[in-house]
Design an enzyme around this catalytic site. Structure first.
Site, PDB file in Angstrom:
ATOM      1  N   ASP A  63       0.830  -1.198   0.000  1.00 41.31           N
ATOM      2  CA  ASP A  63       0.000   0.000   0.000  1.00 41.31           C
ATOM      3  C   ASP A  63       0.873   1.262   0.000  1.00 41.31           C
ATOM      4  O   ASP A  63       1.881   1.332   0.704  1.00 41.31           O
ATOM      5  CB  ASP A  63      -0.906  -0.019   1.237  1.00 41.31           C
ATOM      6  CG  ASP A  63      -1.944   1.072   1.207  1.00 41.31           C
ATOM      7  OD1 ASP A  63      -2.698   1.137   0.230  1.00 41.31           O
ATOM      8  OD2 ASP A  63      -2.016   1.852   2.173  1.00 41.31           O
ATOM      9  N   GLU A  94       1.759  -0.540  -4.872  1.00 42.12           N
ATOM     10  CA  GLU A  94       0.687   0.352  -5.289  1.00 42.12           C
ATOM     11  C   GLU A  94       1.337   1.665  -5.710  1.00 42.12           C
ATOM     12  O   GLU A  94       1.821   2.431  -4.890  1.00 42.12           O
ATOM     13  CB  GLU A  94      -0.312   0.624  -4.164  1.00 42.12           C
ATOM     14  CG  GLU A  94      -1.462   1.504  -4.651  1.00 42.12           C
ATOM     15  CD  GLU A  94      -2.191   2.275  -3.552  1.00 42.12           C
ATOM     16  OE1 GLU A  94      -3.250   2.842  -3.842  1.00 42.12           O
ATOM     17  OE2 GLU A  94      -1.676   2.337  -2.417  1.00 42.12           O
ATOM     18  N   ASP A 123     -10.343   1.329  -4.955  1.00 43.12           N
ATOM     19  CA  ASP A 123     -10.011   2.759  -4.931  1.00 43.12           C
ATOM     20  C   ASP A 123     -10.548   3.524  -6.133  1.00 43.12           C
ATOM     21  O   ASP A 123     -10.234   4.708  -6.307  1.00 43.12           O
ATOM     22  CB  ASP A 123      -8.490   2.944  -4.872  1.00 43.12           C
ATOM     23  CG  ASP A 123      -7.930   2.711  -3.484  1.00 43.12           C
ATOM     24  OD1 ASP A 123      -8.641   2.987  -2.503  1.00 43.12           O
ATOM     25  OD2 ASP A 123      -6.789   2.237  -3.373  1.00 43.12           O
TER      26      ASP A 123
END
Length: 543
Positions: free
Chosen positions: A328, A357, A424
């Site tokens: 992340d 990410e 997201d």
């Protein structure tokens, strides 16, 4: 010839080894020069013999984007000390391109001053492939919204009816046992990898603010549940990748709470980035993720933080035999830490995948010593521009797809996590106006584009959703609501990835008569996808 467009960088995405015997060389030129018939050859040899012995090979035109053309050749070599220059021919005139730039001639007697070189291919500098990635189709699950499997757990935290539209703080009750319960369904879809959003103890439904990294959140289950999930998934040939939230933590994590209490006197003060001797939650005098004060940023330059996080990374491989990590906010964590992370994870499990990410060009993290690949949101954007926004026609889409491939080495391209949407983003199906033919065409493109497809849970039943939290709706398990024709078409498309030609095949992406034409070639076999519009495509499989 537009010499300003010429670019080659040794030991980079323009020159990299696939092994000690095979090297990829790329040269960038102006697209108009390539279209005018520019011919490129490489003149190469062994570093210490180059003055006397050289070999010449044609470098074919491989990729084109809006501004540039990229020539690429794979050289089979017998000596790991490679040197080379380029010969360019335009309108019958020959030029040479070396570290001196573009010249009309080249002095081989003084070549040691200005040839390009890959001075020595050290084995540990060759970026290895995670061999199972090119043949895997991932399924991303937002755990709280997928399936309730444990009917005997404490349900008091659930504050929404299954299927109601979620708010940012709703809990629906999905858990690890629910995923175990649906593994056969997932396997039947054609899925061979599952990427879970965070599962560790946290106050939120999304779990991106972690309190305890070594404890499965009780809402989701126990360590034993995770171990069983991984074991049952492995029995079905499915890999499990977890979400590593190492950029930030929860403001309820014990170490942060200690700093809240003791300020600079806390042994964990330097674990965080604080402006002043004491934390002020109201003034937010500490760094955090985005503007979220409940997610304080971890100082990954701190040795204590590094040790703490590396222990977590290897702990879950030891305990549950997970198959990798999705990182992340990877782009906001120090490169130095990710280098340590890679060494620790790969030493524990060499074929564990590391996926960052990063929504942008992540080349600095994808050079072989940090991440294997990233979530390919650049690919997502291309698909939105073509299928949803109508910003790009077929030719521009070809250019953009080629441009993405030229960002990285071949190994990285074949491990990229190619996605249409995620937790997201808005649901892709909603973005394309609920057009099932567009969804089908986009999935076909995703199967043909080099890399690892990742399908967000519910895509196969045409789940809708706007921006977060609407994109995190509950999975509808009422089969009477499903479009089985779409479901079967999704299964048919996902099954394409089982063919080696779509896993390892060489790729060509061109605009041919107004169509996006992708050709994958491998061991004499060929697969061709032609997209003539966002709702029309054909597939030819010579396998």
């Amino acid at each position: 010839m537009n010499k300003h467009a010429l670019l080659h960088i040794p030991e980079s995405r323009f020159c990299f080894p696939l092994s000690k015997e095979e090297v990829v060389i790329r040269l960038r030129t102006a697209r108009e020069d390539a279209e005018a018939g520019l011919k490129v050859k490489i003149i190469y040899g062994v570093k210490y013999d180059y003055q006397k012995e050289r070999f010449t090979e044609e470098v074919p035109l491989k990729y084109e984007d809006e501004l540039y053309a990229f020539y690429e050749v794979k050289l089979n070599i017998t000596d790991v000390r490679l040197v080379y220059i380029f010969q360019l021919e335009e309108n019958g005139k020959k030029y040479y391109f070396s570290e001196d730039g573009l010249t009309k001639d080249y002095n081989y007697e003084e070549c040691f001053y200005n040839f390009f070189q890959l001075p020595y291919i050290n084995e540990n500098d060759v970026m290895p492939m995670v061999d199972w990635m090119p043949g895997t189709v991932f399924y991303q699950i937002f755990v709280d919204r997928f399936c309730i499997g444990d009917e005997n757990k404490d349900m008091s935290y659930i504050d929404m009816k299954w299927g109601d539209k979620p708010t940012p703080k709703n809990h629906a009750g999905g858990d690890l046992k629910g995923i175990i319960k649906r593994l056969d369904y997932i396997k039947d879809l054609g899925i061979s990898g599952i990427y879970l959003t965070p599962i560790f103890e946290s106050e939120s439904n999304h779990k991106y603010n972690i309190v305890d990294y070594k404890k499965i959140d009780p809402q989701f289950g126990t360590t034993e549940d995770l171990v069983k999930l991984v074991d049952e998934a492995h029995k079905r040939g499915i890999k499990i990748v977890l979400d590593a939230v190492f950029n930030h933590c929860s403001d309820k994590m014990a170490e942060f709470m200690d700093v809240v209490k003791k300020g600079k006197d806390s042994e964990f003060y330097d674990w965080f980035i604080v402006d002043g001797d004491k934390l002020d939650m109201k003034k937010r005098n500490f760094e955090c993720f985005a503007h979220c004060e409940y997610m304080p940023k971890l100082n990954t330059a701190n040795a204590g933080v590094q040790k703490f996080l590396l222990d977590i990374a290897t702990y879950w491989i030891d305990v549950a035999d997970i198959d990798g990590w999705r990182l992340d906010v990877a782009d906001e964590v120090s490169h130095d830490f990710w280098r340590m992370f890679r060494k620790a994870v790969k030493a524990k499990k060499s074929d564990a995948v590391i996926i960052g990410e990063n929504w942008h060009d992540a080349y600095p993290a994808l050079m072989g010593e940090q991440q294997d690949s990233i979530m390919n949101y650049a690919y997502t954007k291309v698909c939105l521009d073509y299928f949803a926004k109508e910003r790009c026609d077929e030719k521009k889409t070809v250019w953009h797809l080629n441009s993405i491939l030229m960002r990285n080495m071949e190994q990285v391209n074949y491990m990229m996590l190619n996605l249409l949407d995620s937790h997201d983003t808005l649901r892709f199906f909603t973005e394309i106006g609920k057009d099932k033919k567009k969804l089908e065409t986009a999935l076909a493109l995703t199967m043909f584009f080099p890399g690892t497809p990742c399908m967000y849970y519910g895509t196969e039943i045409a789940m809708e959703g706007g921006y977060d939290p609407d994109c995190r709706r509950c999975f509808d398990w009422d089969k009477s609501h499903w479009d089985m024709d779409l479901m079967n078409k999704v299964k048919e498309l996902l099954a394409l990835k089982k063919n080696p030609v779509l896993q390892w095949g060489d790729v060509s992406i061109k605009d041919v008569d107004g169509a996006i034409r992708i050709v994958r070639s491998f061991n004499g076999k060929k697969a061709v996808l032609a997209i003539t519009s966002p709702t029309a495509y054909t597939i030819e499989m010579d396998i």
